[in-house]
Design an enzyme around this catalytic site. Structure first.
Site, short mmCIF file in Angstrom:
data_model
loop_
_atom_site.label_atom_id
_atom_site.label_comp_id
_atom_site.label_asym_id
_atom_site.label_seq_id
_atom_site.Cartn_x
_atom_site.Cartn_y
_atom_site.Cartn_z
N GLU A 153 0.81 -1.22 0.00
CA GLU A 153 0.00 0.00 0.00
C GLU A 153 0.85 1.28 0.00
OE1 GLU A 153 -2.91 -0.36 3.16
OE2 GLU A 153 -4.17 -1.62 1.90
N GLU A 304 -6.77 -8.23 -0.20
CA GLU A 304 -7.15 -8.19 1.22
C GLU A 304 -8.61 -7.77 1.35
OE1 GLU A 304 -4.86 -5.57 3.71
OE2 GLU A 304 -2.99 -6.03 2.69
C1 GLA Z 1 -4.24 -2.62 4.86
C2 GLA Z 1 -2.86 -3.21 5.03
C3 GLA Z 1 -2.81 -4.28 6.05
C4 GLA Z 1 -3.65 -3.94 7.25
C5 GLA Z 1 -5.06 -3.66 6.82
C6 GLA Z 1 -5.99 -3.37 7.96
O1 GLA Z 1 -4.94 -3.17 3.85
O2 GLA Z 1 -2.30 -3.65 3.82
O3 GLA Z 1 -1.45 -4.45 6.42
O4 GLA Z 1 -3.11 -2.82 7.87
O5 GLA Z 1 -5.05 -2.55 5.98
O6 GLA Z 1 -7.30 -3.10 7.54
#
Ligand code: GLA
Ligand code: ZN
Length: 671
Positions: A153, A304
């Site tokens: 991210e 995710e």
């Molecule tokens: C993001 C990150 C993860 C985690 C999630 C929590 O997507 O990539 O490492 O912090 O958020 O919602």
């Protein structure tokens, strides 16, 4: 065309982020066993493992990662192997303080958090590149590894002196001379003219933030800087493991970085879907379609999502029973080839210890979440390769542009909040609620495959866009744009000779003024053929139809009777202008009529809140029917018949779907 992401794992991936470095080995064995039980086929490892892999600059500890990959492989679990560069170790900040990011005032931050590195720091690039090289050399041949996940991210921006110096070079390269820069940024205004390159600073909160050309350029520069961190690692890895695809995980409608630019450098789009509990299914669909659009329709990875709750929203509601399954299939319905979670096991400490996980602190499997995940895992495994690689097919394109987003929201006037993202989504939803497929497209997209192209609030019209639109309309396409379009060029200089600037020709109109309305004020769209009145608001362009015909006029105020909806015939097609923000009912009607004109029909005439999409593969049509209602619904298949892949049974006539139920129908060819 219908290639899986990895030939080693040609099925719908099911799994998620796994951070075993936080636990003793005994827990790993338990994890492998439970992963098999939950139908987990892929885990993402190493995302934040930097210090565990490199406890000091010249010391590397890969042994645990060796064991982890071997353990996963032994249990038939594949690995998405991340480089750990999203969170750098404390020793690095201590040894190389310029690695640390600066805040909005340009003040160096302390160590901590994550994505706290300066993207232009030479030491960060060197050390992250070195780690990427070591991982690729050590694990490039490991049979468990199916995908590289660079960093995590990419986020936010840095306004430090290193970035400032790089920015000046970037500007010199872009503008050549200071005179050109001063002209493009209109710096004679308020005596802002730069007389030396060294005077140019990033848009620090305590400094120059009102030169819009600078602001939008800094956004572009930061996108390129962050992307350069990605390509730095990617190129090192690719040279060593050319056959393993490479990605990073994106974050939805994330304004600080232009994901269309990122997409060009990614082998496959991956994104992390964290809607707020208040998001509607249509709004989530829009996010999926945006990610599918980033690589022009190529299937993407849902990297995710939470299996239960997030922890960083103001209120973190649980996903109700059935929602995890429904939203997972919704992602697949819009082009995802994976269903993955954050996170496998909930950590005991740190700021995400209350974030949802498949295994919670109790460590038990007799939980609702584990059951739902396992059931879904079993279903997805049963679907095998029947869906992966399948494409969607949309003839409506909605144009979204990150530069425009920055420019339109940054401009001061005629209202504070331009609501660009919401506006684009609102137009999208008019098709989504009728189950007419839409692609999200970008200014550099090929328009020729679409029947209808919509560019809501296209305030910034970049070079070449108007010509592409003219070509598209001339060839028979329908183009729609709205109020507050065609105001500035790509360096944020207003167009002379009337709005909507270069779009005026195809639209056959001229905008003279724009009125702004408070939220409790409306005007009326009065259809000229007497077919109805609708409310409108937010902004109202006062325009003159030149070659365009007037389809509707304003009902109130001193501009009552002036055009609010126009249509221009241009070549073989039409270009429409909506001069104000209409109520949703108007958009439904307006777009239904346009869709019908082009022979675009809903995939199914489904009850409200039943979403239908189609993916196509090897001559097969796979229909996804998703019940977003908390009640049972009956869906008339309208003569379609086929095989329900989830229940492994033939189906035709009517389909009953339980609350939050899903059907995946492979249509039989004669239907
Ligand atoms: C993001 C990150 C993860 C985690 C999630 C929590 O997507 O990539 O490492 O912090 O958020 O919602
Ligand atoms: Zn910096």
């Amino acid at each position: 065309m219908n290639q899986p992401v990895s030939l080693k794992a040609p099925f719908l991936w099911h799994g998620g982020d796994y951070n075993p470095e936080q636990w003793p080995r005994a827990t790993w064995d338990e994890d492998f066993r439970l992963m098999q039980q939950a139908g987990v086929s892929v885990v993402t490892i190493g995302v934040f493992s930097w210090v565990s892999l490199q406890p000091s600059e010249h010391e590397f500890t890969f042994e645990w990662m060796d064991d982890l990959l071997d353990g996963l492989h032994k249990h038939g679990i594949h690995a998405v192997l991340a480089t750990p560069s999203a969170a750098h170790p404390a020793w690095m900040s201590a040894a190389y303080p310029e690695v640390l990011r600066s805040d909005e005032n340009g003040i160096r931050k302390g160590h901590g958090h994550r994505t706290n590195y300066c993207p232009n720091s030479p030491d960060y690039r060197r050390l992250s590149g070195n780690m990427a090289r070591k991982l690729a050399e050590r694990y490039g041949e490991h049979p468990a590894v199916i995908l590289w996940h660079i960093s995590n991210e990419y986020a936010e921006r840095c306004l430090c002196d290193t970035c400032a110096a790089q920015f000046r070079l970037w500007l010199q390269n872009k503008y050549g001379t200071l005179d050109e820069l001063n002209y493009r940024w209109w710096t004679k205004f308020w005596s802002h003219t730069y007389t030396d390159w060294s005077q140019i600073m990033p848009p620090r909160a305590n400094g120059e933030v009102l030169t819009h050309g600078l602001n939008v350029d800094y956004f572009r520069f930061i996108t390129e800087s962050q992307l350069a961190c990605y390509t730095n690692e990617r190129d090192i890895i690719r040279a060593i493991t050319p056959d393993i695809p490479i990605t990073t995980n994106l974050m939805g409608a994330y304004k600080p970085l232009d994901y269309r630019r990122f997409a060009r450098e990614m082998d496959v789009i991956a994104w992390d879907c964290y809607p707020s509990p208040k998001h509607t299914p249509g709004e989530i669909a829009f996010m999926h379609d945006t990610h599918r659009g980033l690589k022009d329709g190529q299937p993407f990875l849902l990297m995710e999502q939470t299996p239960s709750s997030q922890n960083w929203q103001p209120v973190n509601a649980l996903k109700k029973p059935g929602i995890l399954r429904l939203w997972s299939y919704q992602a697949v319905a819009h082009g995802a080839d994976s269903v993955m979670y954050f996170q496998w096991r909930r950590g005991r400490g740190g700021c995400e210890k209350l974030h949802g996980a498949i295994i919670e602190h109790a460590g038990r499997t007799d939980t609702r979440v584990f059951r739902e995940v396992s059931q879904l895992g079993a279903e997805l495994n049963q679907l095998g390769d029947s869906i992966i690689g399948a494409r969607l097919d949309a003839r409506v394109g909605i144009l979204f542009d990150w530069d425009n987003w920055h420019a339109v929201e940054d401009a001061i006037g005629p209202v504070h909040n331009k609501r660009y993202y919401e506006t684009v989504c609102k137009h999208y939803l008019a098709f989504h609620r009728q189950n007419i497929p839409v692609d999200v497209i970008f200014p550099d997209s090929d328009l020729s495959r679409y029947a209808i192209v919509i560019a809501p609030m296209m305030y910034m019209v970049k070079a070449g866009l108007a010509e592409n639109v003219e070509k598209f309309v001339n060839a028979g396409g329908t183009f729609v744009t709205t109020y507050h379009s065609g105001r500035v060029d790509e360096t944020d200089l207003a167009f002379e000779n009337g709005y909507p600037g270069p779009l005026s020709k195809v639209l056959g109109i001229w905008v003279e003024e724009t009125d702004a309305l408070f939220d409790d004020q409306t005007n009326t769209i009065h259809m000229s053929d007497g077919s109805g009145d609708y409310t409108c608001g937010h902004l109202a362009d006062l325009l003159h139809a030149e070659s365009a015909e007037v389809l509707a006029t304003y009902g109130e105020d001193f501009y009552a009777g002036m055009p609010v909806v126009t249509r221009n015939t241009y070549g073989n097609g039409h270009a429409y202008y909506l001069a104000s923000n209409p109520e949703a009912a108007f958009l439904t009607r307006f777009y239904t009529e346009l869709a019908q004109k082009h022979g675009l029909n809903p995939l199914l005439n489904a009850p409200e809140n039943v979403e239908v999409t189609a993916r196509y593969k090897d001559g097969r049509t796979i229909l996804f029917i998703l019940n977003h209602n908390a009640a049972t619904v009956t869906v008339d298949l309208g003569g379609k018949s086929g095989h329900n892949l989830l229940l492994d049974e033939a189906i035709s006539g009517q389909l009953t779907l339980e609350p939050y139920g899903v059907a995946i129908l492979e249509e039989t060819s004669d239907s």
